[in-house]
Design a protein around this motif. Sequence first.
Motif, PDB file in Angstrom:
ATOM      1  N   TYR A   1       0.835  -1.202   0.000  1.00 42.83           N
ATOM      2  CA  TYR A   1       0.000   0.000   0.000  1.00 42.83           C
ATOM      3  C   TYR A   1       0.873   1.257   0.000  1.00 42.83           C
ATOM      4  O   TYR A   1       0.623   2.206  -0.757  1.00 42.83           O
ATOM      5  CB  TYR A   1      -0.909   0.021   1.238  1.00 42.83           C
ATOM      6  N   LEU A   2       1.896   1.248   0.842  1.00 43.48           N
ATOM      7  CA  LEU A   2       2.762   2.428   0.949  1.00 43.48           C
ATOM      8  C   LEU A   2       3.591   2.609  -0.320  1.00 43.48           C
ATOM      9  O   LEU A   2       3.784   3.736  -0.782  1.00 43.48           O
ATOM     10  CB  LEU A   2       3.671   2.291   2.170  1.00 43.48           C
ATOM     11  N   ARG A   3       4.057   1.514  -0.886  1.00 44.27           N
ATOM     12  CA  ARG A   3       4.838   1.606  -2.119  1.00 44.27           C
ATOM     13  C   ARG A   3       4.011   2.219  -3.242  1.00 44.27           C
ATOM     14  O   ARG A   3       4.514   2.963  -4.101  1.00 44.27           O
ATOM     15  CB  ARG A   3       5.314   0.211  -2.519  1.00 44.27           C
ATOM     16  N   GLY A   4       2.721   1.942  -3.231  1.00 47.57           N
ATOM     17  CA  GLY A   4       1.856   2.446  -4.288  1.00 47.57           C
ATOM     18  C   GLY A   4       1.650   3.938  -4.245  1.00 47.57           C
ATOM     19  O   GLY A   4       1.322   4.545  -5.270  1.00 47.57           O
ATOM     20  N   VAL A   5       1.795   4.568  -3.072  1.00 50.03           N
ATOM     21  CA  VAL A   5       1.554   6.016  -2.970  1.00 50.03           C
ATOM     22  C   VAL A   5       2.813   6.792  -2.636  1.00 50.03           C
ATOM     23  O   VAL A   5       2.782   8.028  -2.617  1.00 50.03           O
ATOM     24  CB  VAL A   5       0.483   6.301  -1.889  1.00 50.03           C
ATOM     25  N   ALA A   6       3.938   6.109  -2.402  1.00 52.00           N
ATOM     26  CA  ALA A   6       5.177   6.811  -2.058  1.00 52.00           C
ATOM     27  C   ALA A   6       5.764   7.475  -3.296  1.00 52.00           C
ATOM     28  O   ALA A   6       5.631   6.963  -4.416  1.00 52.00           O
ATOM     29  CB  ALA A   6       6.176   5.829  -1.460  1.00 52.00           C
ATOM     30  N   PRO A   7       6.430   8.610  -3.123  1.00 50.58           N
ATOM     31  CA  PRO A   7       7.084   9.279  -4.265  1.00 50.58           C
ATOM     32  C   PRO A   7       8.159   8.376  -4.872  1.00 50.58           C
ATOM     33  O   PRO A   7       8.695   7.486  -4.201  1.00 50.58           O
ATOM     34  CB  PRO A   7       7.696  10.523  -3.631  1.00 50.58           C
ATOM     35  N   PRO A   8       8.510   8.617  -6.128  1.00 44.85           N
ATOM     36  CA  PRO A   8       9.507   7.770  -6.793  1.00 44.85           C
ATOM     37  C   PRO A   8      10.865   7.768  -6.104  1.00 44.85           C
ATOM     38  O   PRO A   8      11.599   6.775  -6.172  1.00 44.85           O
ATOM     39  CB  PRO A   8       9.604   8.377  -8.196  1.00 44.85           C
ATOM     40  N   GLU A   9      11.208   8.892  -5.440  1.00 41.12           N
ATOM     41  CA  GLU A   9      12.536   8.947  -4.812  1.00 41.12           C
ATOM     42  C   GLU A   9      12.647   8.047  -3.580  1.00 41.12           C
ATOM     43  O   GLU A   9      13.757   7.803  -3.082  1.00 41.12           O
ATOM     44  CB  GLU A   9      12.887  10.387  -4.422  1.00 41.12           C
ATOM     45  N   VAL A  10      11.528   7.587  -3.063  1.00 44.96           N
ATOM     46  CA  VAL A  10      11.563   6.671  -1.925  1.00 44.96           C
ATOM     47  C   VAL A  10      11.777   5.262  -2.456  1.00 44.96           C
ATOM     48  O   VAL A  10      10.936   4.705  -3.155  1.00 44.96           O
ATOM     49  CB  VAL A  10      10.246   6.745  -1.122  1.00 44.96           C
ATOM     50  N   LYS A  11      12.898   4.666  -2.107  1.00 41.94           N
ATOM     51  CA  LYS A  11      13.231   3.343  -2.618  1.00 41.94           C
ATOM     52  C   LYS A  11      12.502   2.256  -1.828  1.00 41.94           C
ATOM     53  O   LYS A  11      12.231   2.411  -0.634  1.00 41.94           O
ATOM     54  CB  LYS A  11      14.742   3.118  -2.530  1.00 41.94           C
ATOM     55  N   THR A  12      12.246   1.158  -2.506  1.00 37.51           N
ATOM     56  CA  THR A  12      11.605   0.027  -1.839  1.00 37.51           C
ATOM     57  C   THR A  12      12.471  -0.513  -0.712  1.00 37.51           C
ATOM     58  O   THR A  12      11.968  -0.921   0.344  1.00 37.51           O
ATOM     59  CB  THR A  12      11.313  -1.082  -2.858  1.00 37.51           C
ATOM     60  N   THR A  13      13.783  -0.483  -0.928  1.00 38.95           N
ATOM     61  CA  THR A  13      14.690  -0.957   0.132  1.00 38.95           C
ATOM     62  C   THR A  13      14.581  -0.085   1.374  1.00 38.95           C
ATOM     63  O   THR A  13      14.707  -0.586   2.494  1.00 38.95           O
ATOM     64  CB  THR A  13      16.141  -0.949  -0.381  1.00 38.95           C
ATOM     65  N   SER A  14      14.318   1.212   1.187  1.00 36.67           N
ATOM     66  CA  SER A  14      14.149   2.094   2.352  1.00 36.67           C
ATOM     67  C   SER A  14      12.888   1.717   3.126  1.00 36.67           C
ATOM     68  O   SER A  14      12.863   1.752   4.362  1.00 36.67           O
ATOM     69  CB  SER A  14      14.067   3.556   1.897  1.00 36.67           C
ATOM     70  N   ILE A  15      11.830   1.356   2.394  1.00 40.08           N
ATOM     71  CA  ILE A  15      10.597   0.937   3.070  1.00 40.08           C
ATOM     72  C   ILE A  15      10.851  -0.338   3.863  1.00 40.08           C
ATOM     73  O   ILE A  15      10.441  -0.457   5.026  1.00 40.08           O
ATOM     74  CB  ILE A  15       9.473   0.728   2.034  1.00 40.08           C
ATOM     75  N   TYR A  16      11.544  -1.304   3.254  1.00 38.24           N
ATOM     76  CA  TYR A  16      11.844  -2.544   3.952  1.00 38.24           C
ATOM     77  C   TYR A  16      12.733  -2.295   5.171  1.00 38.24           C
ATOM     78  O   TYR A  16      12.528  -2.875   6.232  1.00 38.24           O
ATOM     79  CB  TYR A  16      12.521  -3.527   3.003  1.00 38.24           C
ATOM     80  N   LYS A  17      13.734  -1.430   5.010  1.00 35.94           N
ATOM     81  CA  LYS A  17      14.614  -1.108   6.139  1.00 35.94           C
ATOM     82  C   LYS A  17      13.832  -0.429   7.264  1.00 35.94           C
ATOM     83  O   LYS A  17      14.086  -0.674   8.443  1.00 35.94           O
ATOM     84  CB  LYS A  17      15.756  -0.205   5.678  1.00 35.94           C
ATOM     85  N   GLY A  18      12.893   0.419   6.884  1.00 33.81           N
ATOM     86  CA  GLY A  18      12.153   1.166   7.893  1.00 33.81           C
ATOM     87  C   GLY A  18      11.269   0.293   8.768  1.00 33.81           C
ATOM     88  O   GLY A  18      11.100   0.578   9.960  1.00 33.81           O
ATOM     89  N   VAL A  19      10.701  -0.772   8.191  1.00 31.95           N
ATOM     90  CA  VAL A  19       9.778  -1.586   8.982  1.00 31.95           C
ATOM     91  C   VAL A  19      10.504  -2.568   9.891  1.00 31.95           C
ATOM     92  O   VAL A  19       9.886  -3.108  10.812  1.00 31.95           O
ATOM     93  CB  VAL A  19       8.796  -2.366   8.073  1.00 31.95           C
ATOM     94  N   ILE A  20      11.790  -2.796   9.663  1.00 28.87           N
ATOM     95  CA  ILE A  20      12.510  -3.773  10.481  1.00 28.87           C
ATOM     96  C   ILE A  20      12.460  -3.387  11.955  1.00 28.87           C
ATOM     97  O   ILE A  20      12.184  -4.214  12.834  1.00 28.87           O
ATOM     98  CB  ILE A  20      13.970  -3.910  10.004  1.00 28.87           C
ATOM     99  N   ALA A  21      12.723  -2.103  12.247  1.00 28.15           N
ATOM    100  CA  ALA A  21      12.714  -1.653  13.643  1.00 28.15           C
ATOM    101  C   ALA A  21      11.329  -1.826  14.255  1.00 28.15           C
ATOM    102  O   ALA A  21      11.199  -2.248  15.415  1.00 28.15           O
ATOM    103  CB  ALA A  21      13.147  -0.195  13.728  1.00 28.15           C
ATOM    104  N   PHE A  22      10.299  -1.545  13.471  1.00 30.42           N
ATOM    105  CA  PHE A  22       8.944  -1.634  14.017  1.00 30.42           C
ATOM    106  C   PHE A  22       8.500  -3.083  14.176  1.00 30.42           C
ATOM    107  O   PHE A  22       7.701  -3.397  15.068  1.00 30.42           O
ATOM    108  CB  PHE A  22       7.976  -0.849  13.134  1.00 30.42           C
ATOM    109  N   ILE A  23       8.996  -3.964  13.321  1.00 32.77           N
ATOM    110  CA  ILE A  23       8.733  -5.395  13.542  1.00 32.77           C
ATOM    111  C   ILE A  23       9.355  -5.822  14.870  1.00 32.77           C
ATOM    112  O   ILE A  23       8.753  -6.555  15.657  1.00 32.77           O
ATOM    113  CB  ILE A  23       9.289  -6.240  12.381  1.00 32.77           C
ATOM    114  N   GLY A  24      10.580  -5.333  15.119  1.00 32.78           N
ATOM    115  CA  GLY A  24      11.222  -5.627  16.401  1.00 32.78           C
ATOM    116  C   GLY A  24      10.425  -5.078  17.571  1.00 32.78           C
ATOM    117  O   GLY A  24      10.303  -5.731  18.619  1.00 32.78           O
TER     118      GLY A  24
END
Length: 885
Positions: free
Chosen positions: A510-533
Amino acid sequence: MELFFLLLLIVIMAGALGSGFPVAFALPGAAIITITLAAVSGHYFAGDADAYFHSGGPQQWLTAGVTNLRGVYWEVERDTLIAIPLFIFMGIMLQRSKIAEDLLVTMARLFGPVPGGLGISVVFVGALLAATTGIVGATVVAMGLISLPAMLRNGYSQPLATGTIAASGTLGQIIPPSIVLIILADQLASATDQASTMRKALHKEATGELSMPSVFDVTSTSAGEMFLGAFVPGIVLVLIYMAFILIFAILRPKLAPAVPYEGVRDGRFWAEVALTLIPPLALIFLVLGSIIAGIATVNQAGAIGAAGALIMAGYRLPDQDTPGLFIPALIGAVALGLIAFALSAYDMNIKGVISSGGDMTGIWIGALATILLVIALIWSGARVLRIENTMHEVMIETAKTTSLVFIILLGAAMLTAAFRAFGGEELVREFLNSLPGGFWSQFVIVMAVIFVLGFFLDFIEIAVVVVPIVAPILLADPQANITAVWLGVMIGLNIQTSFLTPPFGFALFYLRGVAPPEVKTTSIYKGVIAFIGLQLAALAIVGYTPSLVNYLPNRVSLLSETAPPPRNPKLQLCLEDYVWDKLQTGEEGLRATIAQAQALDLEVLPRSLAGDLGDAFDDASTAIDQMDEIVAADAAVNAAAPAFRPLLSEVRGIQKQVRDRRSHADELLQRARYMNSEAEAERRAELEAEAAVLQGEADEIEATIPAEWAETYATFNALTKAEQQARNTYRRAADGSVEPVNEVLAVLADNAAFAALEDQLRGLEEIILNGDTDTAEAALQEVGSAVNAVAGASAIASPLSSARRDIRRDRRDDAMEEWREAMAEYEEQASWRAPAAEALVPGLTAYLDGIAETIGARQQPSLSRDQALFLASCNAHHRDLSLNF
């Protein structure tokens, strides 16, 4: 072959899901294909279509899913799932009303100047939306469109910004009202029944007793309890998110800078804040508050939420310059106020008011308020329907989502049936029970499996496929003796991670679909790691502290009007702890109260009643002394438990292996008995040989039971029986200290009614002597009924009953003799009733008041507030019952 088809079932299901085939059809499709293949293979290769099934045949298991679903959801009592479309409607309507946009903008202005304020505002709004809409996709998309550009523009790091938005958007899965919690509650209600049966069987096998004490039974749950249980863990998770962002912003200020508000915080600003915050907060209060207060069921709360969402949409969707924009909402608010006033000030039972000729003012106020509320709903609905056909679209989306949920439930029921058809449930049970470490190793494995499944499956599939299989096993285990609501909340917290874990984390898509192009998918994956923890940390906190889940449902239940009475078996251990706690500071005063009661002059009473009262006061002293016996016996059990527990676990494990082998051997022999043809002779011999091997293995395993087991078990069993005997003695004495006193007070309280009997009794003389048979018999019956209605007067009623029989037999002299006996009994009671009431009632009442909070608690009609709060806290902790099995 059963194992082969079980694996085939899993492979077909996984392949269908991995290929993108709709879940609603992948689940039942995998079940139907596998059962059909097993039946065809059995027919051609073994000559029996049932050969490759664990039990039963293909017809049974093909219909089992539908049959089970109908048996569960078509019952009148099981109406939990009605709440699902109501909450879905509520969420979609609020999402279309753009509530998220207003909240995000307002919260950003409020929290912006704080370090990490934008991130904290996103979490705060995510929590509010979770408690109103609960729709993950809509929440993530809305916050991604509004907040992500603002966070990036103000210097937030991409991982922190995307992780915060994705994690906050998933809060709707654990913060009530939540569709996940409703589905889990429904699944756990069925699992509890199975777990109860399993635990009773375990108790019978371990102790040899035919019935298990109800205090050892498994406690079920409901959607309302799930909402209450998840409330505090949801708040804990929100606070963990906020604390993480705040600490991160303090340590790395450049990656989460504060954003000063450039506007003026004047009256208009705070008015906008109030207009934005108060309506959704009021809706949350109405929905959750009505459940917590016990005013509404979950279904009724869902209707409240749907109505509130419609009224909010009625003023949010139109243009701000629309005439009378807030009139429907104001009418609805006035209606609610009138309803609350009428309920608090008047008797609103229409039938009772009409039949008694009472004040109808409250009824008319309620009727007026109802009409106003209907007007507000119709007005708001007309607006919503007129503006871009929103009502029609919301209803269509609600129907689609609800249908999807129910189709998945049906498919999961069929898949579960197929899983059981090939022995999958027993395989899972045997695997979990064979793990070292008991319950907690089983629980950790199950949580790990659910966590991994979250990488690939949606929350509904996990809830309806995995929970029915593993929940009965975990709930039946007496070692941890967990509650169903705690297990449900733990699974809910775990399932929540499925929205964040790659590769199929839906929040990430969902977030990837509305995020600006400059936001990389790897950044989204990196960002959720802390919150999964952080989610896993919250899972550990709630797992270690079950009272975070159990306390609020217990508190609401024990303080409600429908609270269980103090004599409820499940309350006794904690109630005795409460009494012991009170005796530590109040024993001297309690004994003084008993001494004052013993000093009362009981000679005014008949000997039998005086003796009962004397015994009651003696029982009160015995109950106090017996508490010391309970504490000593409990200490003895606790002292012996550490040495006994390892041996118990070892022997119960051996005995389980023996039971499993003997049970399997019996099944094989049962199947062999039905193979009578010559063509089946070889197969019959194979089954008999296999059963003999299993019996031999069972004998060998049974021989490994340690030699000291019998003596050690007998010694420890004597300790537990001594403790139970001490508790039973206390309970009998505690009851005996109250019951006779209540009986005497009931007798004396009926003195006025007793005095009113005299004229009726004396009037019988003339009727018995001169009345006809029917008249005399009817009069005696009428007076006898009046006498029986008076406490303590049964001795008068007995001769009247005999007199009625004598009249029927036309023996009037005998009837007169019985009447004289009744009058003599009446006059005897009349001689002591009034003096006894004057001399004893104040002292006996003071005695009961003095012991009500302690040894007299069991005989009270309801728990006091202090008792309820203590018991809610005490029962919020899981109590190990394994030593009783």
